[in-house]
Motif scaffolding. Structure first.
Motif, PDB file in Angstrom:
ATOM      1  N   ALA A   8       0.847  -1.203   0.000  1.00 15.57           N
ATOM      2  CA  ALA A   8       0.000   0.000   0.000  1.00 15.57           C
ATOM      3  C   ALA A   8       0.874   1.242   0.000  1.00 15.57           C
ATOM      4  O   ALA A   8       1.950   1.249   0.595  1.00 15.57           O
ATOM      5  N   PRO A   9       0.387   2.285  -0.638  1.00 11.44           N
ATOM      6  CA  PRO A   9       1.138   3.546  -0.629  1.00 11.44           C
ATOM      7  C   PRO A   9       0.846   4.346   0.636  1.00 11.44           C
ATOM      8  O   PRO A   9      -0.168   4.137   1.302  1.00 11.44           O
ATOM      9  N   SER A  10       1.735   5.247   0.939  1.00 12.04           N
ATOM     10  CA  SER A  10       1.449   6.276   1.942  1.00 12.04           C
ATOM     11  C   SER A  10       1.863   7.604   1.323  1.00 12.04           C
ATOM     12  O   SER A  10       2.510   7.642   0.281  1.00 12.04           O
ATOM     13  N   GLY A  11       1.448   8.673   1.950  1.00 12.81           N
ATOM     14  CA  GLY A  11       1.713   9.981   1.373  1.00 12.81           C
ATOM     15  C   GLY A  11       0.920  10.198   0.104  1.00 12.81           C
ATOM     16  O   GLY A  11       1.395  10.774  -0.866  1.00 12.81           O
ATOM     17  N   THR A  12      -0.339   9.715   0.126  1.00  9.85           N
ATOM     18  CA  THR A  12      -1.178   9.802  -1.073  1.00  9.85           C
ATOM     19  C   THR A  12      -1.827  11.166  -1.238  1.00  9.85           C
ATOM     20  O   THR A  12      -2.284  11.500  -2.326  1.00  9.85           O
ATOM     21  N   GLY A  13      -1.928  11.906  -0.153  1.00  9.43           N
ATOM     22  CA  GLY A  13      -2.593  13.202  -0.215  1.00  9.43           C
ATOM     23  C   GLY A  13      -4.112  13.103  -0.187  1.00  9.43           C
ATOM     24  O   GLY A  13      -4.799  14.111  -0.250  1.00  9.43           O
ATOM     25  N   ARG A  14      -4.643  11.887  -0.104  1.00  8.19           N
ATOM     26  CA  ARG A  14      -6.099  11.720  -0.062  1.00  8.19           C
ATOM     27  C   ARG A  14      -6.605  11.972   1.344  1.00  8.19           C
ATOM     28  O   ARG A  14      -6.115  11.391   2.302  1.00  8.19           O
ATOM     29  N   ALA A  15      -7.608  12.812   1.464  1.00  9.17           N
ATOM     30  CA  ALA A  15      -8.173  13.135   2.772  1.00  9.17           C
ATOM     31  C   ALA A  15      -8.808  11.916   3.430  1.00  9.17           C
ATOM     32  O   ALA A  15      -8.756  11.768   4.652  1.00  9.17           O
ATOM     33  N   ASP A  16      -9.398  11.028   2.630  1.00  5.38           N
ATOM     34  CA  ASP A  16     -10.087   9.869   3.206  1.00  5.38           C
ATOM     35  C   ASP A  16      -9.139   8.706   3.497  1.00  5.38           C
ATOM     36  O   ASP A  16      -9.539   7.708   4.078  1.00  5.38           O
ATOM     37  N   GLY A  17      -7.876   8.803   3.083  1.00  5.43           N
ATOM     38  CA  GLY A  17      -6.897   7.756   3.352  1.00  5.43           C
ATOM     39  C   GLY A  17      -7.087   6.498   2.525  1.00  5.43           C
ATOM     40  O   GLY A  17      -6.403   5.500   2.731  1.00  5.43           O
ATOM     41  N   SER A  18      -7.997   6.493   1.590  1.00  2.00           N
ATOM     42  CA  SER A  18      -8.294   5.311   0.784  1.00  2.00           C
ATOM     43  C   SER A  18      -7.126   4.954  -0.136  1.00  2.00           C
ATOM     44  O   SER A  18      -6.483   5.820  -0.713  1.00  2.00           O
ATOM     45  N   HIS A  20      -7.628   2.085  -2.313  1.00  2.00           N
ATOM     46  CA  HIS A  20      -8.196   1.024  -3.151  1.00  2.00           C
ATOM     47  C   HIS A  20      -7.710   1.071  -4.599  1.00  2.00           C
ATOM     48  O   HIS A  20      -7.541   0.023  -5.224  1.00  2.00           O
ATOM     49  N   ASP A  21      -7.478   2.244  -5.155  1.00  2.00           N
ATOM     50  CA  ASP A  21      -6.985   2.305  -6.534  1.00  2.00           C
ATOM     51  C   ASP A  21      -5.585   1.717  -6.642  1.00  2.00           C
ATOM     52  O   ASP A  21      -5.270   0.996  -7.593  1.00  2.00           O
ATOM     53  N   ALA A  22      -4.743   1.998  -5.668  1.00  2.00           N
ATOM     54  CA  ALA A  22      -3.384   1.450  -5.655  1.00  2.00           C
ATOM     55  C   ALA A  22      -3.410  -0.064  -5.459  1.00  2.00           C
ATOM     56  O   ALA A  22      -2.690  -0.808  -6.135  1.00  2.00           O
ATOM     57  N   VAL A  23      -4.252  -0.519  -4.546  1.00  2.00           N
ATOM     58  CA  VAL A  23      -4.365  -1.960  -4.309  1.00  2.00           C
ATOM     59  C   VAL A  23      -4.902  -2.652  -5.560  1.00  2.00           C
ATOM     60  O   VAL A  23      -4.440  -3.733  -5.930  1.00  2.00           O
ATOM     61  N   ALA A  24      -5.838  -2.029  -6.248  1.00  2.00           N
ATOM     62  CA  ALA A  24      -6.357  -2.601  -7.499  1.00  2.00           C
ATOM     63  C   ALA A  24      -5.248  -2.750  -8.529  1.00  2.00           C
ATOM     64  O   ALA A  24      -5.194  -3.757  -9.257  1.00  2.00           O
ATOM     65  N   ALA A  25      -4.341  -1.790  -8.596  1.00  2.00           N
ATOM     66  CA  ALA A  25      -3.218  -1.888  -9.537  1.00  2.00           C
ATOM     67  C   ALA A  25      -2.331  -3.078  -9.186  1.00  2.00           C
ATOM     68  O   ALA A  25      -1.878  -3.815 -10.078  1.00  2.00           O
ATOM     69  N   ALA A  26      -2.091  -3.297  -7.900  1.00  2.00           N
ATOM     70  CA  ALA A  26      -1.269  -4.432  -7.468  1.00  2.00           C
ATOM     71  C   ALA A  26      -1.964  -5.762  -7.749  1.00  2.00           C
ATOM     72  O   ALA A  26      -1.348  -6.707  -8.256  1.00  2.00           O
ATOM     73  N   VAL A  27      -3.248  -5.846  -7.433  1.00  2.00           N
ATOM     74  CA  VAL A  27      -3.994  -7.092  -7.646  1.00  2.00           C
ATOM     75  C   VAL A  27      -4.101  -7.405  -9.141  1.00  2.00           C
ATOM     76  O   VAL A  27      -4.041  -8.569  -9.543  1.00  2.00           O
ATOM     77  N   ALA A  28      -4.211  -6.392  -9.967  1.00  2.00           N
ATOM     78  CA  ALA A  28      -4.243  -6.624 -11.421  1.00  2.00           C
ATOM     79  C   ALA A  28      -2.955  -7.296 -11.891  1.00  2.00           C
ATOM     80  O   ALA A  28      -2.988  -8.183 -12.748  1.00  2.00           O
ATOM     81  N   THR A  61       4.434  -4.258  -6.346  1.00  2.00           N
ATOM     82  CA  THR A  61       4.949  -3.126  -5.587  1.00  2.00           C
ATOM     83  C   THR A  61       5.239  -1.950  -6.516  1.00  2.00           C
ATOM     84  O   THR A  61       4.880  -0.805  -6.225  1.00  2.00           O
ATOM     85  N   ASP A  62       5.859  -2.235  -7.642  1.00  2.00           N
ATOM     86  CA  ASP A  62       6.137  -1.188  -8.627  1.00  2.00           C
ATOM     87  C   ASP A  62       4.849  -0.532  -9.127  1.00  2.00           C
ATOM     88  O   ASP A  62       4.815   0.668  -9.390  1.00  2.00           O
ATOM     89  N   ALA A  63       3.769  -1.320  -9.235  1.00  2.00           N
ATOM     90  CA  ALA A  63       2.488  -0.787  -9.704  1.00  2.00           C
ATOM     91  C   ALA A  63       1.879   0.194  -8.698  1.00  2.00           C
ATOM     92  O   ALA A  63       1.093   1.064  -9.079  1.00  2.00           O
ATOM     93  N   VAL A  64       2.248   0.070  -7.434  1.00  2.00           N
ATOM     94  CA  VAL A  64       1.711   0.933  -6.381  1.00  2.00           C
ATOM     95  C   VAL A  64       2.532   2.221  -6.236  1.00  2.00           C
ATOM     96  O   VAL A  64       2.017   3.235  -5.773  1.00  2.00           O
ATOM     97  N   LEU A  65       3.774   2.194  -6.648  1.00  2.00           N
ATOM     98  CA  LEU A  65       4.668   3.354  -6.478  1.00  2.00           C
ATOM     99  C   LEU A  65       4.087   4.689  -6.956  1.00  2.00           C
ATOM    100  O   LEU A  65       4.239   5.693  -6.265  1.00  2.00           O
ATOM    101  N   PRO A  66       3.401   4.742  -8.092  1.00  2.00           N
ATOM    102  CA  PRO A  66       2.887   6.040  -8.561  1.00  2.00           C
ATOM    103  C   PRO A  66       1.779   6.648  -7.687  1.00  2.00           C
ATOM    104  O   PRO A  66       1.429   7.811  -7.859  1.00  2.00           O
ATOM    105  N   PHE A  67       1.256   5.884  -6.741  1.00  2.00           N
ATOM    106  CA  PHE A  67       0.114   6.335  -5.957  1.00  2.00           C
ATOM    107  C   PHE A  67       0.477   7.088  -4.679  1.00  2.00           C
ATOM    108  O   PHE A  67      -0.413   7.549  -3.966  1.00  2.00           O
ATOM    109  N   GLY A  68       1.751   7.196  -4.356  1.00  2.00           N
ATOM    110  CA  GLY A  68       2.134   7.899  -3.132  1.00  2.00           C
ATOM    111  C   GLY A  68       3.612   8.215  -3.124  1.00  2.00           C
ATOM    112  O   GLY A  68       4.346   7.888  -4.057  1.00  2.00           O
ATOM    113  N   SER A  69       4.041   8.831  -2.039  1.00  2.00           N
ATOM    114  CA  SER A  69       5.447   9.189  -1.940  1.00  2.00           C
ATOM    115  C   SER A  69       6.300   8.049  -1.398  1.00  2.00           C
ATOM    116  O   SER A  69       7.529   8.100  -1.470  1.00  2.00           O
ATOM    117  N   ARG A  70       5.659   7.012  -0.863  1.00  2.00           N
ATOM    118  CA  ARG A  70       6.374   5.822  -0.397  1.00  2.00           C
ATOM    119  C   ARG A  70       5.426   4.641  -0.407  1.00  2.00           C
ATOM    120  O   ARG A  70       4.210   4.808  -0.499  1.00  2.00           O
TER     121      ARG A  70
END
Length: 107
Positions: A8-18, A20-28, A61-70
């Motif tokens: 999972a990413p962190s530092g996403t900037g999303r107020a709701d902390g969700s 799911h889009d990053a996890v969907a990229a990994a599961v794909a 893991t690489d698929a999740v990288l674009p979704f946050g700062s770490r």
């Protein structure tokens, strides 16, 4: 070998902390791998040989990288050479053991 992992990413900037889009990229990535797998609410399990399973974990893991700062990766492995079908086999053996137990008396 079986691998259970969560990425999972962190530092996403999303107020709701969700995430799911990053996890969907990994599961794909996992689903496209063709390896036996199962996804639950907390982890994805994959079965295969060491190199192929680890390559999928890296690609996910690489698929999740674009979704946050770490990215955070949690990984657990069951390495049992010569065994296959353990993704379902372990659960089947557990269910058999549970079925063989006497029912609780409820007291």
């Amino acid at each position: 070998m079986l691998i259970a992992f969560s990425v999972a990413p962190s530092g996403t900037g999303r107020a709701d902390g969700s995430v799911h889009d990053a996890v969907a990229a990994a599961v794909a990535v996992v689903r496209a791998s063709g390896l036996p797998h199962r996804t639950s609410s907390m982890f994805t399990e994959i079965e295969g040989e060491w190199d192929e399973v680890m390559a999928v974990v890296k690609a996910a893991t690489d698929a999740v990288l674009p979704f946050g700062s770490r990215v955070s990766l949690v990984l657990k492995a069951d390495i049992r050479p010569g065994r296959t079908g353990e993704l379902t086999g372990k659960v089947e053996r557990l269910e058999q053991a549970l079925a063989a137990r006497p029912a609780p008396d409820g007291d």
